[in-house]
Design a protein around this motif. Structure first.
Motif, PDB file in Angstrom:
ATOM      1  N   PRO A  86       0.813  -1.228   0.000  1.00 19.88           N
ATOM      2  CA  PRO A  86       0.000   0.000   0.000  1.00 19.88           C
ATOM      3  C   PRO A  86       0.841   1.270   0.000  1.00 19.88           C
ATOM      4  CG  PRO A  86       0.141  -0.880   2.209  1.00 19.88           C
ATOM      5  CD  PRO A  86       0.828  -1.878   1.304  1.00 19.88           C
ATOM      6  N   CYS A  87       0.274   2.301  -0.561  1.00 18.98           N
ATOM      7  CA  CYS A  87       0.875   3.628  -0.491  1.00 18.98           C
ATOM      8  C   CYS A  87       0.735   4.104   0.948  1.00 18.98           C
ATOM      9  CB  CYS A  87       0.150   4.578  -1.440  1.00 18.98           C
ATOM     10  SG  CYS A  87       0.566   6.320  -1.184  1.00 18.98           S
ATOM     11  N   PRO A  88       1.811   4.600   1.559  1.00 20.45           N
ATOM     12  CA  PRO A  88       1.713   5.056   2.945  1.00 20.45           C
ATOM     13  C   PRO A  88       0.820   6.288   3.116  1.00 20.45           C
ATOM     14  CG  PRO A  88       3.895   5.533   2.061  1.00 20.45           C
ATOM     15  CD  PRO A  88       3.170   4.718   1.032  1.00 20.45           C
ATOM     16  N   HIS A  89       0.448   6.924   2.004  1.00 20.38           N
ATOM     17  CA  HIS A  89      -0.410   8.111   2.059  1.00 20.38           C
ATOM     18  C   HIS A  89      -1.834   7.817   1.595  1.00 20.38           C
ATOM     19  CE1 HIS A  89       3.117  10.454   2.989  1.00 20.38           C
ATOM     20  NE2 HIS A  89       3.730   9.830   1.999  1.00 20.38           N
ATOM     21  N   GLY A  90      -2.128   6.540   1.390  1.00 21.20           N
ATOM     22  CA  GLY A  90      -3.483   6.146   1.010  1.00 21.20           C
ATOM     23  C   GLY A  90      -3.845   6.365  -0.440  1.00 21.20           C
ATOM     24  N   ARG A  91      -2.875   6.732  -1.263  1.00 24.82           N
ATOM     25  CA  ARG A  91      -3.159   6.902  -2.693  1.00 24.82           C
ATOM     26  C   ARG A  91      -3.316   5.515  -3.319  1.00 24.82           C
ATOM     27  NH1 ARG A  91      -2.269  12.192  -4.970  1.00 24.82           N
ATOM     28  NH2 ARG A  91      -2.363  13.558  -3.166  1.00 24.82           N
ATOM     29  N   ARG A  92      -4.116   5.425  -4.349  1.00 24.88           N
ATOM     30  CA  ARG A  92      -4.320   4.155  -5.041  1.00 24.88           C
ATOM     31  C   ARG A  92      -5.101   4.391  -6.320  1.00 24.88           C
ATOM     32  NH1 ARG A  92      -8.766   0.425  -2.353  1.00 24.88           N
ATOM     33  NH2 ARG A  92      -9.160   0.046  -4.528  1.00 24.88           N
ATOM     34  N   PRO A  93      -5.031   3.441  -7.235  1.00 28.68           N
ATOM     35  CA  PRO A  93      -5.842   3.583  -8.446  1.00 28.68           C
ATOM     36  C   PRO A  93      -7.308   3.307  -8.120  1.00 28.68           C
ATOM     37  CG  PRO A  93      -4.684   1.493  -8.462  1.00 28.68           C
ATOM     38  CD  PRO A  93      -4.215   2.245  -7.255  1.00 28.68           C
ATOM     39  N   GLU A  94      -8.174   3.706  -9.024  1.00 27.33           N
ATOM     40  CA  GLU A  94      -9.601   3.456  -8.838  1.00 27.33           C
ATOM     41  C   GLU A  94      -9.867   1.954  -8.719  1.00 27.33           C
ATOM     42  OE1 GLU A  94     -13.490   4.294 -11.494  1.00 27.33           O
ATOM     43  OE2 GLU A  94     -12.161   6.011 -11.175  1.00 27.33           O
ATOM     44  N   VAL A  95      -9.200   1.171  -9.552  1.00 25.04           N
ATOM     45  CA  VAL A  95      -9.309  -0.289  -9.518  1.00 25.04           C
ATOM     46  C   VAL A  95      -7.907  -0.837  -9.269  1.00 25.04           C
ATOM     47  CG1 VAL A  95      -9.895  -2.360 -10.841  1.00 25.04           C
ATOM     48  CG2 VAL A  95     -11.258  -0.274 -11.129  1.00 25.04           C
ATOM     49  N   MET A  96      -7.778  -1.652  -8.235  1.00 20.27           N
ATOM     50  CA  MET A  96      -6.481  -2.211  -7.867  1.00 20.27           C
ATOM     51  C   MET A  96      -6.050  -3.282  -8.884  1.00 20.27           C
ATOM     52  SD  MET A  96      -5.599  -0.624  -5.070  1.00 20.27           S
ATOM     53  CE  MET A  96      -4.740  -1.440  -3.738  1.00 20.27           C
ATOM     54  N   THR A  97      -4.777  -3.650  -8.833  1.00 17.03           N
ATOM     55  CA  THR A  97      -4.263  -4.718  -9.682  1.00 17.03           C
ATOM     56  C   THR A  97      -5.034  -6.006  -9.378  1.00 17.03           C
ATOM     57  OG1 THR A  97      -2.047  -3.740  -9.718  1.00 17.03           O
ATOM     58  CG2 THR A  97      -2.205  -6.079 -10.253  1.00 17.03           C
ATOM     59  N   ASP A  98      -5.465  -6.679 -10.413  1.00 16.47           N
ATOM     60  CA  ASP A  98      -6.176  -7.949 -10.266  1.00 16.47           C
ATOM     61  C   ASP A  98      -5.300  -8.934  -9.484  1.00 16.47           C
ATOM     62  OD1 ASP A  98      -6.696 -10.837 -11.368  1.00 16.47           O
ATOM     63  OD2 ASP A  98      -8.525  -9.710 -11.815  1.00 16.47           O
ATOM     64  N   ARG A  99      -5.874  -9.630  -8.544  1.00 16.66           N
ATOM     65  CA  ARG A  99      -5.111 -10.554  -7.693  1.00 16.66           C
ATOM     66  C   ARG A  99      -4.404 -11.634  -8.509  1.00 16.66           C
ATOM     67  NH1 ARG A  99      -7.104 -11.890  -1.980  1.00 16.66           N
ATOM     68  NH2 ARG A  99      -4.987 -11.274  -1.715  1.00 16.66           N
ATOM     69  N   ARG A 100      -5.042 -12.091  -9.577  1.00 16.35           N
ATOM     70  CA  ARG A 100      -4.401 -13.131 -10.420  1.00 16.35           C
ATOM     71  C   ARG A 100      -3.169 -12.569 -11.110  1.00 16.35           C
ATOM     72  NH1 ARG A 100      -9.934 -14.288 -13.300  1.00 16.35           N
ATOM     73  NH2 ARG A 100      -9.693 -12.059 -13.165  1.00 16.35           N
ATOM     74  N   ILE A 101      -3.253 -11.336 -11.570  1.00 12.75           N
ATOM     75  CA  ILE A 101      -2.094 -10.691 -12.199  1.00 12.75           C
ATOM     76  C   ILE A 101      -0.995 -10.506 -11.157  1.00 12.75           C
ATOM     77  CG2 ILE A 101      -1.246  -8.572 -13.301  1.00 12.75           C
ATOM     78  CD1 ILE A 101      -2.952 -10.279 -15.183  1.00 12.75           C
ATOM     79  N   GLU A 102      -1.368 -10.047  -9.967  1.00 13.08           N
ATOM     80  CA  GLU A 102      -0.380  -9.875  -8.898  1.00 13.08           C
ATOM     81  C   GLU A 102       0.315 -11.201  -8.590  1.00 13.08           C
ATOM     82  OE1 GLU A 102       0.028  -8.436  -4.253  1.00 13.08           O
ATOM     83  OE2 GLU A 102      -1.975  -8.658  -5.121  1.00 13.08           O
ATOM     84  N   GLN A 103      -0.441 -12.271  -8.507  1.00 19.47           N
ATOM     85  CA  GLN A 103       0.147 -13.586  -8.242  1.00 19.47           C
ATOM     86  C   GLN A 103       1.096 -13.999  -9.362  1.00 19.47           C
ATOM     87  OE1 GLN A 103      -3.403 -15.928  -7.707  1.00 19.47           O
ATOM     88  NE2 GLN A 103      -3.483 -15.532  -5.502  1.00 19.47           N
ATOM     89  N   GLN A 104       0.705 -13.736 -10.598  1.00 21.61           N
ATOM     90  CA  GLN A 104       1.570 -14.060 -11.733  1.00 21.61           C
ATOM     91  C   GLN A 104       2.872 -13.259 -11.669  1.00 21.61           C
ATOM     92  OE1 GLN A 104      -0.562 -13.574 -15.435  1.00 21.61           O
ATOM     93  NE2 GLN A 104      -2.264 -14.824 -14.722  1.00 21.61           N
ATOM     94  N   ILE A 105       2.769 -12.004 -11.262  1.00 24.93           N
ATOM     95  CA  ILE A 105       3.966 -11.158 -11.152  1.00 24.93           C
ATOM     96  C   ILE A 105       4.882 -11.699 -10.062  1.00 24.93           C
ATOM     97  CG2 ILE A 105       4.818  -8.866 -10.513  1.00 24.93           C
ATOM     98  CD1 ILE A 105       2.262  -7.733 -11.906  1.00 24.93           C
ATOM     99  N   HIS A 106       4.329 -12.062  -8.918  1.00 21.50           N
ATOM    100  CA  HIS A 106       5.153 -12.613  -7.840  1.00 21.50           C
ATOM    101  C   HIS A 106       5.784 -13.941  -8.255  1.00 21.50           C
ATOM    102  CE1 HIS A 106       4.535  -9.496  -4.920  1.00 21.50           C
ATOM    103  NE2 HIS A 106       3.227  -9.560  -5.084  1.00 21.50           N
ATOM    104  N   HIS A 107       5.069 -14.732  -9.027  1.00 22.75           N
ATOM    105  CA  HIS A 107       5.638 -15.969  -9.558  1.00 22.75           C
ATOM    106  C   HIS A 107       6.791 -15.646 -10.510  1.00 22.75           C
ATOM    107  CE1 HIS A 107       6.021 -19.518 -12.159  1.00 22.75           C
ATOM    108  NE2 HIS A 107       5.757 -20.172 -11.045  1.00 22.75           N
ATOM    109  N   PHE A 108       6.611 -14.620 -11.330  1.00 25.47           N
ATOM    110  CA  PHE A 108       7.671 -14.173 -12.239  1.00 25.47           C
ATOM    111  C   PHE A 108       8.901 -13.751 -11.438  1.00 25.47           C
ATOM    112  CE2 PHE A 108       9.730 -10.549 -14.441  1.00 25.47           C
ATOM    113  CZ  PHE A 108      10.164 -11.199 -15.590  1.00 25.47           C
TER     114      PHE A 108
END
Length: 117
Positions: A86-108
């Motif tokens: 998380p952003c320590p200032h609470g900033r974020r996109p309107e829609v967060m990164t899809d969990r499946r994409i995040e998992q694929q990135i961590h696998h990468f």
């Protein structure tokens, strides 16, 4: 077979962007990245790397922010777009990164050699 370069392009397209707090560089600390992504960044001297590490910073961070923003590594792009980074200032996109994409990135990350930026 998908190359690392193709995977990186795919992941970049699926990580949403958002407006950071101007002047904030809280997520610009030492990070690791794949050799493929590192090859896209300007080469910095050992002294610059050592100074950045001593400051717990990134060697590509300048007075005006990230000097390699367009080519910043996947880990930098993920900050603020997932609940785990998380952003320590609470900033974020309107829609967060899809969990499946995040998992694929961590696998990468786990499947590729990572080097200190």
């Amino acid at each position: 077979m998908t190359t690392d370069s193709q995977k990186i392009r795919f992941f970049r397209r699926h990580i949403p962007s958002f407006a950071c707090l101007p002047g904030c560089h809280d997520c610009c600390g030492p990070v690791t990245t794949s050799s493929e992504e590192m090859a896209r960044l300007p080469v910095k001297s050992r002294a610059v790397h050592e100074a950045a590490l001593a400051d717990l910073s990134c060697p590509h961070l300048g007075d005006e922010g990230c000097r390699v923003y367009a080519e910043r590594p996947l880990i930098c792009r993920l900050f603020g777009t997932t609940p785990g980074l998380p952003c320590p200032h609470g900033r974020r996109p309107e829609v967060m990164t899809d969990r499946r994409i995040e998992q694929q990135i961590h696998h990468f990350f786990a499947a590729t050699r990572q080097v200190l930026v």
